[in-house]
Motif scaffolding. Structure first.
Motif, PDB file in Angstrom:
ATOM      1  N   ASP A 196      -1.495  -6.373  -6.815  1.00 45.82           N
ATOM      2  CA  ASP A 196      -2.216  -6.760  -5.606  1.00 45.82           C
ATOM      3  C   ASP A 196      -1.322  -7.700  -4.808  1.00 45.82           C
ATOM      4  O   ASP A 196      -0.864  -8.719  -5.335  1.00 45.82           O
ATOM      5  N   ALA A 197      -1.082  -7.339  -3.552  1.00 44.85           N
ATOM      6  CA  ALA A 197      -0.169  -8.137  -2.717  1.00 44.85           C
ATOM      7  C   ALA A 197      -0.607  -9.588  -2.637  1.00 44.85           C
ATOM      8  O   ALA A 197       0.237 -10.482  -2.478  1.00 44.85           O
ATOM      9  N   ILE A 224      -4.501  12.027   8.513  1.00 41.27           N
ATOM     10  CA  ILE A 224      -3.170  11.866   7.915  1.00 41.27           C
ATOM     11  C   ILE A 224      -2.068  11.946   8.971  1.00 41.27           C
ATOM     12  O   ILE A 224      -1.155  11.115   9.004  1.00 41.27           O
ATOM     13  N   ASN A 250      -5.205   7.318  -0.793  1.00 37.66           N
ATOM     14  CA  ASN A 250      -6.384   8.191  -0.902  1.00 37.66           C
ATOM     15  C   ASN A 250      -6.019   9.673  -0.928  1.00 37.66           C
ATOM     16  O   ASN A 250      -6.890  10.527  -1.108  1.00 37.66           O
ATOM     17  N   PHE A 299       0.009   7.229   2.846  1.00 36.14           N
ATOM     18  CA  PHE A 299       0.973   7.799   3.795  1.00 36.14           C
ATOM     19  C   PHE A 299       1.595   6.717   4.684  1.00 36.14           C
ATOM     20  O   PHE A 299       2.804   6.749   4.959  1.00 36.14           O
ATOM     21  N   ALA A 300       0.789   5.742   5.107  1.00 29.62           N
ATOM     22  CA  ALA A 300       1.327   4.711   5.995  1.00 29.62           C
ATOM     23  C   ALA A 300       2.485   3.991   5.303  1.00 29.62           C
ATOM     24  O   ALA A 300       3.601   3.923   5.835  1.00 29.62           O
ATOM     25  N   PRO A 358     -11.646  15.455  -0.613  1.00 32.34           N
ATOM     26  CA  PRO A 358     -10.786  16.555  -0.160  1.00 32.34           C
ATOM     27  C   PRO A 358      -9.919  16.168   1.030  1.00 32.34           C
ATOM     28  O   PRO A 358     -10.406  15.610   2.011  1.00 32.34           O
ATOM     29  N   HIS A 359      -8.628  16.459   0.944  1.00 32.44           N
ATOM     30  CA  HIS A 359      -7.700  16.157   2.034  1.00 32.44           C
ATOM     31  C   HIS A 359      -6.981  17.419   2.482  1.00 32.44           C
ATOM     32  O   HIS A 359      -6.131  17.949   1.765  1.00 32.44           O
ATOM     33  N   ILE A 360      -7.324  17.875   3.664  1.00 28.35           N
ATOM     34  CA  ILE A 360      -6.676  19.055   4.243  1.00 28.35           C
ATOM     35  C   ILE A 360      -5.744  18.541   5.334  1.00 28.35           C
ATOM     36  O   ILE A 360      -6.191  17.878   6.284  1.00 28.35           O
ATOM     37  N   TYR A 376      -8.407   7.273  11.321  1.00 27.79           N
ATOM     38  CA  TYR A 376      -7.213   8.099  11.524  1.00 27.79           C
ATOM     39  C   TYR A 376      -7.123   9.230  10.500  1.00 27.79           C
ATOM     40  O   TYR A 376      -7.366   9.008   9.309  1.00 27.79           O
ATOM     41  N   ARG A 392      -5.035   3.278   8.252  1.00 25.10           N
ATOM     42  CA  ARG A 392      -6.466   3.451   8.518  1.00 25.10           C
ATOM     43  C   ARG A 392      -7.265   2.181   8.198  1.00 25.10           C
ATOM     44  O   ARG A 392      -8.193   1.837   8.917  1.00 25.10           O
ATOM     45  N   GLY A 403       0.828  -1.198   0.000  1.00 17.41           N
ATOM     46  CA  GLY A 403       0.000   0.000   0.000  1.00 17.41           C
ATOM     47  C   GLY A 403       0.857   1.240   0.000  1.00 17.41           C
ATOM     48  O   GLY A 403       1.802   1.371   0.800  1.00 17.41           O
ATOM     49  N   GLU A 457       1.690  -1.780  -4.699  1.00 17.82           N
ATOM     50  CA  GLU A 457       0.469  -0.962  -4.675  1.00 17.82           C
ATOM     51  C   GLU A 457      -0.474  -1.471  -5.756  1.00 17.82           C
ATOM     52  O   GLU A 457      -0.087  -1.590  -6.909  1.00 17.82           O
ATOM     53  N   LYS A 458      -1.710  -1.739  -5.357  1.00 15.27           N
ATOM     54  CA  LYS A 458      -2.611  -2.331  -6.353  1.00 15.27           C
ATOM     55  C   LYS A 458      -3.173  -1.300  -7.342  1.00 15.27           C
ATOM     56  O   LYS A 458      -3.545  -1.655  -8.452  1.00 15.27           O
ATOM     57  N   ARG A 459      -3.210  -0.033  -6.942  1.00 16.84           N
ATOM     58  CA  ARG A 459      -3.683   0.995  -7.886  1.00 16.84           C
ATOM     59  C   ARG A 459      -2.569   1.321  -8.891  1.00 16.84           C
ATOM     60  O   ARG A 459      -1.428   0.891  -8.725  1.00 16.84           O
TER      61      ARG A 459
HETATM   62  P1  FAD Z   1      -4.634   4.728   2.160  1.00 20.29           P
HETATM   63  O1  FAD Z   1      -4.344   6.108   1.716  1.00 20.29           O
HETATM   64  O2  FAD Z   1      -6.014   4.191   1.945  1.00 20.29           O
HETATM   65  O3  FAD Z   1      -3.583   3.765   1.452  1.00 20.29           O
HETATM   66  C1  FAD Z   1      -3.717   2.357   1.440  1.00 20.29           C
HETATM   67  C2  FAD Z   1      -3.201   1.871   0.101  1.00 20.29           C
HETATM   68  O4  FAD Z   1      -3.108   0.443   0.127  1.00 20.29           O
HETATM   69  C3  FAD Z   1      -4.106   2.214  -1.071  1.00 20.29           C
HETATM   70  O5  FAD Z   1      -3.379   2.904  -2.053  1.00 20.29           O
HETATM   71  C4  FAD Z   1      -4.585   0.861  -1.565  1.00 20.29           C
HETATM   72  O6  FAD Z   1      -4.780   0.816  -2.975  1.00 20.29           O
HETATM   73  C5  FAD Z   1      -3.447  -0.035  -1.150  1.00 20.29           C
HETATM   74  N1  FAD Z   1      -3.820  -1.448  -1.011  1.00 20.29           N
HETATM   75  C6  FAD Z   1      -4.865  -1.959  -0.319  1.00 20.29           C
HETATM   76  N2  FAD Z   1      -4.884  -3.311  -0.414  1.00 20.29           N
HETATM   77  C7  FAD Z   1      -3.818  -3.652  -1.194  1.00 20.29           C
HETATM   78  C8  FAD Z   1      -3.319  -4.888  -1.656  1.00 20.29           C
HETATM   79  N3  FAD Z   1      -3.919  -6.041  -1.355  1.00 20.29           N
HETATM   80  N4  FAD Z   1      -2.217  -4.876  -2.427  1.00 20.29           N
HETATM   81  C9  FAD Z   1      -1.595  -3.719  -2.765  1.00 20.29           C
HETATM   82  N5  FAD Z   1      -2.035  -2.510  -2.350  1.00 20.29           N
HETATM   83  C10 FAD Z   1      -3.138  -2.482  -1.559  1.00 20.29           C
HETATM   84  N6  FAD Z   1      -7.267  13.024   6.718  1.00 20.29           N
HETATM   85  C11 FAD Z   1      -6.821  14.257   7.039  1.00 20.29           C
HETATM   86  O7  FAD Z   1      -5.873  14.390   7.815  1.00 20.29           O
HETATM   87  N7  FAD Z   1      -7.404  15.385   6.496  1.00 20.29           N
HETATM   88  C12 FAD Z   1      -8.468  15.307   5.644  1.00 20.29           C
HETATM   89  O8  FAD Z   1      -8.984  16.338   5.177  1.00 20.29           O
HETATM   90  C13 FAD Z   1      -8.955  14.018   5.288  1.00 20.29           C
HETATM   91  N8  FAD Z   1      -9.985  13.898   4.437  1.00 20.29           N
HETATM   92  C14 FAD Z   1     -10.438  12.656   4.117  1.00 20.29           C
HETATM   93  C15 FAD Z   1     -11.504  12.559   3.234  1.00 20.29           C
HETATM   94  C16 FAD Z   1     -12.007  11.324   2.884  1.00 20.29           C
HETATM   95  C17 FAD Z   1     -13.161  11.209   1.932  1.00 20.29           C
HETATM   96  C18 FAD Z   1     -11.437  10.148   3.462  1.00 20.29           C
HETATM   97  C19 FAD Z   1     -11.986   8.789   3.133  1.00 20.29           C
HETATM   98  C20 FAD Z   1     -10.366  10.236   4.334  1.00 20.29           C
HETATM   99  C21 FAD Z   1      -9.861  11.493   4.672  1.00 20.29           C
HETATM  100  N9  FAD Z   1      -8.757  11.618   5.523  1.00 20.29           N
HETATM  101  C22 FAD Z   1      -8.311  12.872   5.865  1.00 20.29           C
HETATM  102  C23 FAD Z   1      -8.038  10.445   6.062  1.00 20.29           C
HETATM  103  C24 FAD Z   1      -6.858  10.065   5.162  1.00 20.29           C
HETATM  104  O9  FAD Z   1      -7.344   9.683   3.884  1.00 20.29           O
HETATM  105  C25 FAD Z   1      -6.121   8.905   5.798  1.00 20.29           C
HETATM  106  O10 FAD Z   1      -5.658   9.241   7.085  1.00 20.29           O
HETATM  107  C26 FAD Z   1      -4.910   8.449   4.997  1.00 20.29           C
HETATM  108  O11 FAD Z   1      -5.156   8.413   3.609  1.00 20.29           O
HETATM  109  C27 FAD Z   1      -4.547   7.069   5.465  1.00 20.29           C
HETATM  110  O12 FAD Z   1      -3.409   6.602   4.812  1.00 20.29           O
HETATM  111  P2  FAD Z   1      -3.168   5.051   4.685  1.00 20.29           P
HETATM  112  O13 FAD Z   1      -1.850   4.897   4.059  1.00 20.29           O
HETATM  113  O14 FAD Z   1      -3.453   4.385   5.977  1.00 20.29           O
HETATM  114  O15 FAD Z   1      -4.347   4.527   3.712  1.00 20.29           O
END
Ligand code: FAD
Ligand code: UDP
Length: 386
Positions: free
Chosen positions: A219-220, A366, A40, A11-12, A57-59, A364, A357, A8, A32-34
């Motif tokens: 896809d992992a 960002i 996001n 940010f994580a 929207p991500h602020i 959570y 998340r 994935g 990354e599967k996308r």
């Molecule tokens: P993600 O960004 O979801 O990344 C996970 C990745 O793993 C994805 O790219 C996915 O494709 C990939 N993946 C999943 N399964 C597999 C697999 N089997 N094989 C390969 N890849 C895989 N936070 C803020 O601080 N401010 C904001 O304004 C805000 N707005 C938001 C608005 C919306 C609509 C949403 C839904 C969330 C918002 N957030 C906001 C939260 C923010 O999106 C998350 O905190 C952050 O994106 C989490 O990062 P992550 O890496 O955990 O997850």
């Protein structure tokens, strides 16, 4: 060949990959599967040249100095105080509900009386979750609570979660408390804003490091298997670390059932006007099927004359992993117990870590994710050096 595999590229995943590669000198494979990085938080120019956030929207906002300093290595910032209004029967009210909103709703004379009561009950500059405000015995305060509940929370929450505010995790509505202050900011944090060039360039910079290999469209599940306490990568035993940031139920083929999530449909529109709405984000709290409209150039500071792109967010049930994205975990005791069952499956695999998340099934922001990623990388590197 690899010391760690990260799954994935949100940010994580990106932060943990960079830390393991840079601080630990590790060879890291990021799957990354996308077809793009950023998870996001991915942003991109639309066909009209307007920078949009493809997944809503991500602020960025934080009080965490370590997180802000860390991300500032990869970007400059366009900082502002983020403000939101609600469209309530055509009138725009500042959200979170605060003392300015009070004046707008009740007029200055009545608002002055109510303000005095709120300050006496909760103290100036404090914040009160709506469900707490509703419990207050004073009739005037109850009147404000009823107004806020009916006009700000009830319909929006029914749309977003398919449930009433009192039936969801109270921490969710407490994210937007009533503010006993004249501050119209949506968030209270010290740092608020956008990466100056956007999120995707921030990710590009973070991942541009010799030890990191990114594989998109992967896809992992097609590369990794877990069996009897052993991890296999490309059909060979893998003894390094695996950091998984996707939905954990899907990784295990939903063997205990699907973890419940809410999803969203995003509908983008391009308009030939200079300004579509008064603020970057307008919440629709008493009408419409969408929860909010975001006008991107007002968020990013992009200059684009006589044109603008907006997005409407339509919440939907999550019932198809092939076509939908699980955006919001629905945290409650039942669902959290189901998550725990998946978590237990990993006890046999001490080098398989869940982060993010989705993988942690938590709501959570960002900054919390970046903080957790930094801490997990520290923990893994410390373990490796023992
Ligand atoms: P993600 O960004 O979801 O990344 C996970 C990745 O793993 C994805 O790219 C996915 O494709 C990939 N993946 C999943 N399964 C597999 C697999 N089997 N094989 C390969 N890849 C895989 N936070 C803020 O601080 N401010 C904001 O304004 C805000 N707005 C938001 C608005 C919306 C609509 C949403 C839904 C969330 C918002 N957030 C906001 C939260 C923010 O999106 C998350 O905190 C952050 O994106 C989490 O990062 P992550 O890496 O955990 O997850
Ligand atoms: N909420 C609401 N009305 C609003 C804003 C928020 O009812 O105008 C409630 C709703 O339940 C929402 C929660 O508060 O899901 C958290 O809002 P936030 O803006 O933090 O949601 P996010 O941006 O994470 O989707």
């Amino acid at each position: 060949m690899y010391d760690s595999i990260v799954i994935g590229c949100g940010f994580a995943g990106a932060v943990v990959a960079r830390e393991l590669a840079e601080k630990g000198g590790q060879q890291v494979c990021l799957l990354e599967k996308r077809n793009h990085i950023g998870g996001n938080c991915y942003d991109v120019e639309d066909e009209h040249g307007i920078l949009i956030h493809k997944y809503g929207p991500h602020i960025f906002h934080t009080n965490n100095e370590r997180v802000f300093t860390y991300l500032s290595r990869f970007t400059e910032w366009y900082l502002f105080r983020h403000e939101v209004v609600a469209n309530v029967h055509g009138e725009y009210l500042p959200i979170p509900f605060n003392l300015n909103t009070l004046v707008q709703v009740y007029g200055s004379e009545k608002a002055a009386e109510l303000e005095a009561k709120l300050i006496e009950a909760y103290g100036a500059e404090n914040k009160v979750p709506i469900l707490k405000l509703k419990e207050h015995p004073d009739q005037d305060i109850a009147q404000i609570a009823d107004f806020v509940y009916e006009n700000v929370f009830l319909q929006y929450t029914l749309k977003q979660w398919g449930q009433k505010p009192e039936d969801i995790d109270p921490a969710v509505t407490a994210r937007v408390p009533v503010n006993i202050s004249r501050d119209n900011s949506y968030f209270a944090d010290k740092y608020q804003g956008m990466p100056l060039e956007g999120y995707t360039p921030l990710f590009e910079k973070m991942l541009d490091y010799s030890g990191i290999k990114v594989e998109l469209d992967t896809d992992a599940k097609s590369r990794l298997q877990l069996e009897n306490g052993v991890i296999y990568f490309d059909n060979e035993i893998f003894d390094g670390n695996v950091i998984f940031t996707g939905p954990v139920d899907e990784f295990f083929n939903c063997c205990y059932g699907q973890l419940p999530y809410r999803s969203l449909d995003f509908v983008f529109e391009h308009h030939l006007v200079d300004s579509y709405q008064p603020k970057s984000v307008v919440n629709y709290t008493v009408s419409e099927d969408y929860t909010r409209i975001t006008e991107f150039k007002k968020l990013t500071g992009q200059v684009a004359e006589n044109q603008t792109t907006i997005v409407k967010e339509y919440p939907v049930a999550y019932d198809n992993a092939e076509t939908q994205i699980p955006y919001y975990a629905i945290n409650n005791p039942l669902n959290d117990a189901l998550y725990q069952q998946y978590f237990e499956l990993l006890k046999e695999y001490p080098k398989f870590y869940l982060l993010g998340r989705l993988a942690e099934y938590k709501y959570y922001n960002i900054d919390a994710i970046v903080d957790k990623a930094l801490m997990l990388a520290d923990q893994i590197l410390q373990k490796g050096s023992l």
